[in-house]
Scaffold this active site. Structure first.
Site, PDB file in Angstrom:
ATOM      1  N   ARG A 181      33.689  36.775  35.351  1.00 37.20           N
ATOM      2  CA  ARG A 181      33.377  36.444  33.961  1.00 37.20           C
ATOM      3  C   ARG A 181      32.153  35.560  33.804  1.00 37.20           C
ATOM      4  NH1 ARG A 181      38.627  34.931  30.681  1.00 37.20           N
ATOM      5  NH2 ARG A 181      38.495  33.271  32.161  1.00 37.20           N
TER       6      ARG A 181
ATOM      7  N   HIS B 155      55.123  36.798  53.281  1.00 36.69           N
ATOM      8  CA  HIS B 155      54.657  36.469  54.637  1.00 36.69           C
ATOM      9  C   HIS B 155      55.795  36.453  55.667  1.00 36.69           C
ATOM     10  CE1 HIS B 155      50.992  35.602  52.650  1.00 36.69           C
ATOM     11  NE2 HIS B 155      51.315  34.415  52.212  1.00 36.69           N
TER      12      HIS B 155
HETATM   13  P1  NAD Z   1      40.324  31.708  40.540  1.00 38.88           P
HETATM   14  O1  NAD Z   1      40.960  31.278  39.256  1.00 38.88           O
HETATM   15  O2  NAD Z   1      39.640  30.690  41.366  1.00 38.88           O
HETATM   16  O3  NAD Z   1      39.247  32.839  40.213  1.00 38.88           O
HETATM   17  C1  NAD Z   1      39.497  33.842  39.268  1.00 38.88           C
HETATM   18  C2  NAD Z   1      38.299  34.781  39.189  1.00 38.88           C
HETATM   19  O4  NAD Z   1      38.634  35.787  38.241  1.00 38.88           O
HETATM   20  C3  NAD Z   1      37.006  34.151  38.702  1.00 38.88           C
HETATM   21  O5  NAD Z   1      35.927  34.728  39.417  1.00 38.88           O
HETATM   22  C4  NAD Z   1      36.939  34.577  37.248  1.00 38.88           C
HETATM   23  O6  NAD Z   1      35.587  34.681  36.731  1.00 38.88           O
HETATM   24  C5  NAD Z   1      37.565  35.929  37.314  1.00 38.88           C
HETATM   25  N1  NAD Z   1      38.120  36.349  36.027  1.00 38.88           N
HETATM   26  C6  NAD Z   1      39.040  35.696  35.270  1.00 38.88           C
HETATM   27  N2  NAD Z   1      39.278  36.409  34.142  1.00 38.88           N
HETATM   28  C7  NAD Z   1      38.508  37.519  34.209  1.00 38.88           C
HETATM   29  C8  NAD Z   1      38.302  38.621  33.342  1.00 38.88           C
HETATM   30  N3  NAD Z   1      38.930  38.744  32.176  1.00 38.88           N
HETATM   31  N4  NAD Z   1      37.434  39.569  33.732  1.00 38.88           N
HETATM   32  C9  NAD Z   1      36.765  39.483  34.899  1.00 38.88           C
HETATM   33  N5  NAD Z   1      36.917  38.471  35.767  1.00 38.88           N
HETATM   34  C10 NAD Z   1      37.770  37.491  35.400  1.00 38.88           C
HETATM   35  O7  NAD Z   1      41.456  32.480  41.327  1.00 38.88           O
HETATM   36  P2  NAD Z   1      41.617  32.607  42.937  1.00 38.88           P
HETATM   37  O8  NAD Z   1      42.293  31.388  43.443  1.00 38.88           O
HETATM   38  O9  NAD Z   1      40.336  33.009  43.528  1.00 38.88           O
HETATM   39  O10 NAD Z   1      42.700  33.780  43.049  1.00 38.88           O
HETATM   40  C11 NAD Z   1      42.351  35.142  42.870  1.00 38.88           C
HETATM   41  C12 NAD Z   1      43.546  36.017  43.264  1.00 38.88           C
HETATM   42  O11 NAD Z   1      43.838  35.826  44.640  1.00 38.88           O
HETATM   43  C13 NAD Z   1      44.845  35.715  42.529  1.00 38.88           C
HETATM   44  O12 NAD Z   1      45.586  36.911  42.396  1.00 38.88           O
HETATM   45  C14 NAD Z   1      45.584  34.796  43.481  1.00 38.88           C
HETATM   46  O13 NAD Z   1      46.974  34.847  43.276  1.00 38.88           O
HETATM   47  C15 NAD Z   1      45.185  35.411  44.799  1.00 38.88           C
HETATM   48  N6  NAD Z   1      45.265  34.479  45.941  1.00 38.88           N
HETATM   49  C16 NAD Z   1      44.472  33.387  45.979  1.00 38.88           C
HETATM   50  C17 NAD Z   1      44.542  32.543  47.073  1.00 38.88           C
HETATM   51  C18 NAD Z   1      43.662  31.318  47.180  1.00 38.88           C
HETATM   52  O14 NAD Z   1      43.728  30.684  48.234  1.00 38.88           O
HETATM   53  N7  NAD Z   1      42.869  30.987  46.182  1.00 38.88           N
HETATM   54  C19 NAD Z   1      45.432  32.813  48.123  1.00 38.88           C
HETATM   55  C20 NAD Z   1      46.220  33.965  48.064  1.00 38.88           C
HETATM   56  C21 NAD Z   1      46.116  34.788  46.960  1.00 38.88           C
END
Ligand code: NAD
Length: 489
Positions: free
Chosen positions: A51, A241
């Site tokens: 975004r 996990h």
């Molecule tokens: P985050 O909140 O840091 O990032 C979210 C991303 O999504 C951003 O780049 C944002 O711009 C984008 N986004 C949000 N709304 C949007 C929209 N309407 N259109 C397009 N892009 C949009 O989240 P994260 O921590 O990076 O997690 C991402 C995914 O990975 C989630 O499903 C989370 O459960 C999973 N996950 C994350 C981790 C971690 O360590 N961060 C670990 C395991 C799983």
């Protein structure tokens, strides 16, 4: 021994959520390492789509910062950074609307290469992304999608999500990530089990007393409090996990090392799991660290709910009702703010049926420990004579099956789980990804446990930060005249 890096075919990888935490900490640093290793072909591209209102240069700057921060060996690879950044593009996009989709389509048009779409966004957007990809003609037979956890929060939501994705993609195009499966040692577990004659004959309830799986973290919920409090250790860790580790340790030998043969065997394990009895579970919530409450608040403070009933720790005993494992308990345990960060599977073998040595020589058991982090490796405890004079006394020594010594530093090169899994996506190899029916079966086993807690208004027991969990967890083992392995780094 020199490790062989085989370049993958040319690809475009679109990372939806390419500016987010996971992309910056894991996905992009991992891709950079594969680039440095020579595995990314020169024409491959990585397209961030999120975004944030950035242009491609702004995105390259963001990624350069992330790599400098999160790649531990960055100093050795800094000269390759520019080459990698040149492979990056960025599109500002809205998963829920139409903004940016024409730009992405234009970028991908006319290229004849593998297209992979990594959904690194909130699961609430998975369906929107799949629909947009199809609407804009980007979901062709050769494309694939990678979806992050959590995959649903119960059986019903997982089914709905599977059904939504199935409208736009075939199962063979869907890569559900569980990064535990990408760990080197997890794959070595399969090599050790199925590549040697030595273990398989003993791998059953006749010789194995019990199996423990521990995934202990030292961190608390941190900034994820709001999300975590709706989830808890059972949903966040056990359903995925720990369940995957349990499957790999308990499954029958697949006929071939191919995706469906392996996943069929894993599914059979999940389906053979007994329901867990309430008195075979211990739930806990960590308390503040004494004298350090400001830095390390207790669970309820961290999530901002003084009455929260969500568990940050769970330990349980389960059985697998099949010929191989009838009578061998499996103990699973995971928690936050524990004594050490450690993920380990321990196979405890039975004592010899009869000891020929004097009673004071001691009775010993072989213990096979498979360590996923830190210090990935496999150790087998064997009993030998304590050296020196003075009669026959027995002592356990570890037979280290860690690969660094045998294979040399290059042969034992550690590839991060995300790196390996992303390359598998490009290669089209689903072996280390969860199939839809596996995920649903895991929820079918997990749901009644969580529903039972809700029905009983169960309150998790407090445990000290920096400990090995609540006393109930120890009691669970003590009742069976067994004990947990100490959680150590
Ligand atoms: P985050 O909140 O840091 O990032 C979210 C991303 O999504 C951003 O780049 C944002 O711009 C984008 N986004 C949000 N709304 C949007 C929209 N309407 N259109 C397009 N892009 C949009 O989240 P994260 O921590 O990076 O997690 C991402 C995914 O990975 C989630 O499903 C989370 O459960 C999973 N996950 C994350 C981790 C971690 O360590 N961060 C670990 C395991 C799983």
């Amino acid at each position: 021994m020199v490790s062989r890096v085989i370049p993958v075919d040319p690809f475009d990888l679109v990372i939806f959520g390419g500016t987010g935490d996971l992309a910056r900490r894991k996905i992009l640093p991992g891709l950079f390492r594969r680039f440095c290793a020579g595995q990314m072909p020169p024409s491959a591209r990585v397209i961030g789509a999120a975004r944030s209102d950035l242009d491609t240069q702004g995105y390259r700057d963001l990624v350069a910062d992330a790599i400098a921060e999160f790649n531990s060996d960055f100093d050795h690879e800094a000269d390759q950074l520019k080459g990698f950044l040149d492979r990056l593009e960025y599109v500002a996009i809205d998963a829920k609307g139409q903004e940016g989709w024409a730009d992405l389509q234009k970028l991908l048009q006319g290229t004849d290469r593998i297209e992979a779409y990594y959904f690194s966004v909130s699961p609430s957007l998975f369906g929107d992304l799949a629909e947009r990809l199809q609407q804009w003609g980007m979901a062709d037979a050769n494309s694939r999608i990678v979806v992050e956890k959590p995959f649903g929060r119960d059986l019903q939501t997982a089914r709905t999500l599977n059904a939504t994705l199935a409208k736009y993609f075939d199962e063979r195009q869907i890569y559900r990530i569980d990064h535990y499966l990408g760990k080197e040692t997890v794959q070595n577990l399969m090599a050790v089990r199925f590549g040697n004659m030595l273990f398989e004959p003993l791998w059953n309830s006749q010789y194995v007393d019990h199996i423990q799986i521990t995934v202990a973290e030292t961190v608390g919920v941190g900034g994820r409090g709001e999300y975590y409090d709706k989830s808890g250790a059972m949903r966040d860790m056990v359903q995925n996990h720990l369940m995957q580790l349990l499957c790999l340790i308990a499954m029958e030998p697949p006929a071939r090392f191919d995706p469906d043969a392996v996943r069929d065997e894993k599914l059979k394990v999940i389906r053979a799991l007994d329901p867990v009895k309430p008195h075979h579970i211990a739930r806990g919530q960590y308390q503040a660290e004494p004298c350090n409450e400001a830095h390390h608040p207790g669970y309820r403070t961290a999530v901002g709910d003084p009455r929260s009933r969500t568990e940050s720790f769970v330990a349980l005993k389960t059985h697998i009702s099949n010929w191989r494992w009838a009578g061998t308990p499996f103990y699973l345990r995971t928690g936050k703010r524990m004594a050490a960060r450690s993920s380990e599977i321990t196979v405890v073998f039975k004592e010899t049926p009869h000891s020929i040595f004097a009673e004071d020589a001691g009775r010993h058991r072989n213990v096979l420990s498979i360590r996923l982090q830190p210090n990935e490796g496999i150790t087998l405890g064997v009993t030998i004579k304590e050296p020196g004079p003075g009669g026959m006394r027995l002592v356990d020594v570890p037979l280290d099956m860690t690969f660094a010594d045998a294979l040399g530093p290059e042969g034992a090169e550690q590839v991060d789980a995300y790196e390996r899994l992303i390359m598998d996506v490009i290669r089209g190899n689903q072996t280390l990804f969860m199939r839809g029916d596996e995920v649903e079966a895991a929820w079918a086993w997990t749901d009644p446990i969580i529903q039972g807690w809700e029905a009983r208004n169960d309150v998790p027991k407090p445990y000290d930060s920096g400990s090995d969990g609540p006393t109930d967890a120890f009691e669970l083992m003590r009742r069976d005249q067994r004990q947990w392995r100490e959680v150590s780094a």
